[in-house]
Scaffold this motif. Structure first.
Motif, PDB file in Angstrom:
ATOM      1  N   ILE A 200       0.818  -1.206   0.000  1.00 33.83           N
ATOM      2  CA  ILE A 200       0.000   0.000   0.000  1.00 33.83           C
ATOM      3  C   ILE A 200       0.854   1.259   0.000  1.00 33.83           C
ATOM      4  O   ILE A 200       0.405   2.346  -0.363  1.00 33.83           O
ATOM      5  CB  ILE A 200      -0.976   0.010   1.215  1.00 33.83           C
ATOM      6  CG1 ILE A 200      -2.117   1.022   0.999  1.00 33.83           C
ATOM      7  CG2 ILE A 200      -0.233   0.302   2.510  1.00 33.83           C
ATOM      8  CD1 ILE A 200      -3.032   0.678  -0.149  1.00 33.83           C
ATOM      9  N   LEU A 205      -0.964   0.682  -6.168  1.00 37.17           N
ATOM     10  CA  LEU A 205      -1.025  -0.576  -5.426  1.00 37.17           C
ATOM     11  C   LEU A 205      -0.942  -1.781  -6.356  1.00 37.17           C
ATOM     12  O   LEU A 205      -0.200  -2.734  -6.093  1.00 37.17           O
ATOM     13  CB  LEU A 205      -2.337  -0.614  -4.630  1.00 37.17           C
ATOM     14  CG  LEU A 205      -2.762  -1.952  -4.027  1.00 37.17           C
ATOM     15  CD1 LEU A 205      -1.743  -2.452  -3.023  1.00 37.17           C
ATOM     16  CD2 LEU A 205      -4.133  -1.816  -3.391  1.00 37.17           C
ATOM     17  N   TYR A 206      -1.696  -1.755  -7.435  1.00 38.58           N
ATOM     18  CA  TYR A 206      -1.770  -2.925  -8.308  1.00 38.58           C
ATOM     19  C   TYR A 206      -0.492  -3.129  -9.115  1.00 38.58           C
ATOM     20  O   TYR A 206      -0.137  -4.270  -9.440  1.00 38.58           O
ATOM     21  CB  TYR A 206      -3.010  -2.839  -9.198  1.00 38.58           C
ATOM     22  CG  TYR A 206      -4.253  -3.207  -8.437  1.00 38.58           C
ATOM     23  CD1 TYR A 206      -4.648  -4.532  -8.308  1.00 38.58           C
ATOM     24  CD2 TYR A 206      -5.023  -2.234  -7.800  1.00 38.58           C
ATOM     25  CE1 TYR A 206      -5.777  -4.887  -7.590  1.00 38.58           C
ATOM     26  CE2 TYR A 206      -6.156  -2.574  -7.078  1.00 38.58           C
ATOM     27  CZ  TYR A 206      -6.529  -3.906  -6.978  1.00 38.58           C
ATOM     28  OH  TYR A 206      -7.642  -4.261  -6.244  1.00 38.58           O
ATOM     29  N   MET A 227      -7.644  -6.884   1.438  1.00 45.37           N
ATOM     30  CA  MET A 227      -8.260  -6.032   0.418  1.00 45.37           C
ATOM     31  C   MET A 227      -9.745  -6.314   0.289  1.00 45.37           C
ATOM     32  O   MET A 227     -10.543  -5.394   0.048  1.00 45.37           O
ATOM     33  CB  MET A 227      -7.534  -6.217  -0.918  1.00 45.37           C
ATOM     34  CG  MET A 227      -6.115  -5.664  -0.906  1.00 45.37           C
ATOM     35  SD  MET A 227      -5.166  -6.099  -2.385  1.00 45.37           S
ATOM     36  CE  MET A 227      -5.978  -5.063  -3.613  1.00 45.37           C
ATOM     37  N   GLN A 324      -8.220   2.222   3.364  1.00 42.38           N
ATOM     38  CA  GLN A 324      -9.465   1.678   2.830  1.00 42.38           C
ATOM     39  C   GLN A 324      -9.908   2.443   1.589  1.00 42.38           C
ATOM     40  O   GLN A 324     -10.296   1.840   0.566  1.00 42.38           O
ATOM     41  CB  GLN A 324     -10.542   1.747   3.905  1.00 42.38           C
ATOM     42  CG  GLN A 324     -11.895   1.195   3.494  1.00 42.38           C
ATOM     43  CD  GLN A 324     -12.812   1.004   4.690  1.00 42.38           C
ATOM     44  OE1 GLN A 324     -12.492   0.244   5.600  1.00 42.38           O
ATOM     45  NE2 GLN A 324     -13.929   1.705   4.716  1.00 42.38           N
ATOM     46  N   LYS A 326      -8.053   4.237  -0.419  1.00 40.88           N
ATOM     47  CA  LYS A 326      -7.091   4.030  -1.510  1.00 40.88           C
ATOM     48  C   LYS A 326      -7.325   2.685  -2.191  1.00 40.88           C
ATOM     49  O   LYS A 326      -7.337   2.590  -3.420  1.00 40.88           O
ATOM     50  CB  LYS A 326      -5.661   4.129  -0.977  1.00 40.88           C
ATOM     51  CG  LYS A 326      -4.586   3.961  -2.050  1.00 40.88           C
ATOM     52  CD  LYS A 326      -3.204   4.209  -1.469  1.00 40.88           C
ATOM     53  CE  LYS A 326      -2.122   4.023  -2.536  1.00 40.88           C
ATOM     54  NZ  LYS A 326      -0.759   4.299  -2.006  1.00 40.88           N
ATOM     55  N   VAL A 327      -7.504   1.633  -1.395  1.00 39.64           N
ATOM     56  CA  VAL A 327      -7.766   0.306  -1.960  1.00 39.64           C
ATOM     57  C   VAL A 327      -9.042   0.334  -2.791  1.00 39.64           C
ATOM     58  O   VAL A 327      -9.079  -0.177  -3.919  1.00 39.64           O
ATOM     59  CB  VAL A 327      -7.880  -0.753  -0.839  1.00 39.64           C
ATOM     60  CG1 VAL A 327      -8.421  -2.068  -1.397  1.00 39.64           C
ATOM     61  CG2 VAL A 327      -6.526  -0.979  -0.175  1.00 39.64           C
ATOM     62  N   THR A 331      -9.112  -0.054  -6.905  1.00 34.90           N
ATOM     63  CA  THR A 331      -9.809  -1.258  -7.376  1.00 34.90           C
ATOM     64  C   THR A 331     -10.972  -0.888  -8.280  1.00 34.90           C
ATOM     65  O   THR A 331     -11.151  -1.479  -9.354  1.00 34.90           O
ATOM     66  CB  THR A 331     -10.319  -2.089  -6.184  1.00 34.90           C
ATOM     67  OG1 THR A 331      -9.234  -2.425  -5.324  1.00 34.90           O
ATOM     68  CG2 THR A 331     -10.990  -3.368  -6.660  1.00 34.90           C
TER      69      THR A 331
END
Length: 350
Positions: A200, A205-206, A227, A324, A326-327, A331
């Protein structure tokens, strides 16, 4: 959200491993989830990964509890047929085999995931329960559509399916009474407690999750489970009071299952520990069915042993809230690229 459009931010994450271990050991050694008894009469249930393990045992419970239409979402139709025969053989009190349907679904493929969702939206008069159970935990590095396989299956296409079918669940709420409010269940894990989530601390992130040099089986599995927790909690927060669907997470516990089928033979000591701690697959599957009939108080919550349980403590902090968000946003950007307008269709604000 690309690296160029994101400000790099450092998150200090300190999981409480001791407390997590205490919760885990107490649950495994001293708690047996109760046998589900609430009827699913008149309801349509979809369960992914339903041909074996937790998915198969949960499907058997749904059938036992009078589900009107039970859809086994499986990668291989032949294995789905074997699963159906297993369920019918073990439930001779019912004589309606056509209740159980086998639909192909491969969560490593976006095309398959969207085709399944489209079939459900068009072909089902109602959808009362969606169990997102399918997941992988593999030591092998594999990439599907540009993403490492655990990320692709456990996170991206799990939530692609969930958001695609959320409008169908919402529409079905008008066909249900309060006792059978539609449920969207994400099968997660206590493993979310075990990671410091170093990925993170990068702008993208990915992109970091796609670096093969940083890949390791159990840390990756733990990250995908974390996640799942973040995306689900943020989804519920953003939907607010607009949704009539109960959305929750469930932890089945450590079970004798085929989730670890690709892990190779374990050391003798680990096998002994698993022998002592493991639940049977049937016992673990009870938690999934209990989550699918849990009351409105389970909305946005993490269910364990048939009751709400706090997620890892740092998730509730200000740092956790920023992680949270950011994820979720990174996504959702990928999901929207896979299906344009998915956020709007699911009732989310742009």
């Amino acid at each position: 959200m690309s690296a160029s459009s994101s400000n790099q931010e450092y998150f200090q994450i300190s999981p409480s491993i001791g407390e997590g271990l205490r919760l885990f050991l107490y649950s495994q050694l001293f708690v047996t989830p109760r046998l589900p008894t609430q009827s699913f009469n008149k309801q349509t249930v979809i369960i992914t990964g339903a041909n074996s393990g937790l998915g198969l045992e949960a499907a058997q419970h749904f059938y036992r509890l009078d589900t009107a239409r039970l859809i086994l979402a499986v990668r291989t139709i032949a294995k789905g047929q074997e699963a159906k025969e297993y369920i019918l053989r073990n439930n001779p009190q019912r004589s309606d085999p056509d209740t159980i349907e086998i639909w192909p679904l491969d969560l490593s493929s976006t095309e398959s995931t969207l085709a399944f969702a489209s079939r459900a939206k068009i072909g089902l008069p109602r959808l009362d329960v969606l169990i997102n159970n399918a997941g992988i935990n593999s030591p092998e590095w594999k990439v599907y559509e540009g993403y490492e396989q655990a990320v692709q299956v456990n996170v991206l296409n799990t939530f692609l399916l969930a958001l695609s079918l959320l409008p169908k669940l919402e529409a079905s709420a008008t066909l249900s009474d309060q006792r059978s409010q539609p449920h969207l269940v994400i099968v997660s894990s206590e493993a979310h407690r075990l990671t410091k989530f170093p990925e993170i601390n990068t702008p993208d992130l990915y992109a970091k999750l796609n670096e093969k040099s940083d890949f390791s089986q159990q840390p990756r599995y733990q990250v995908t489970k974390l996640m799942e927790v973040f995306f689900t909690r943020e989804l519920v927060a953003r939907l607010g009071s607009s949704t009539r669907v109960i959305i929750n997470l469930v932890n089945p516990g450590l079970c004798t299952s085929n989730l670890d089928r690709n892990s190779g033979k374990s050391p003798a000591m680990l096998r002994l520990v698993r022998f002592i701690l493991d639940r049977t697959t049937e016992v673990g599957s009870r938690t999934i069915v209990l989550a699918a009939s849990a009351p409105a108080s389970s909305h946005g919550e993490f269910q364990s042993d048939g009751a709400n349980q706090d997620v890892e403590a740092w998730i509730y902090t200000e740092v956790g809230q920023r992680v949270q968000k950011k994820v979720f946003e990174q996504t959702l950007q990928i999901l929207d690229a896979r299906k344009a307008g998915i956020a709007r269709e699911a009732g989310l604000q742009d």
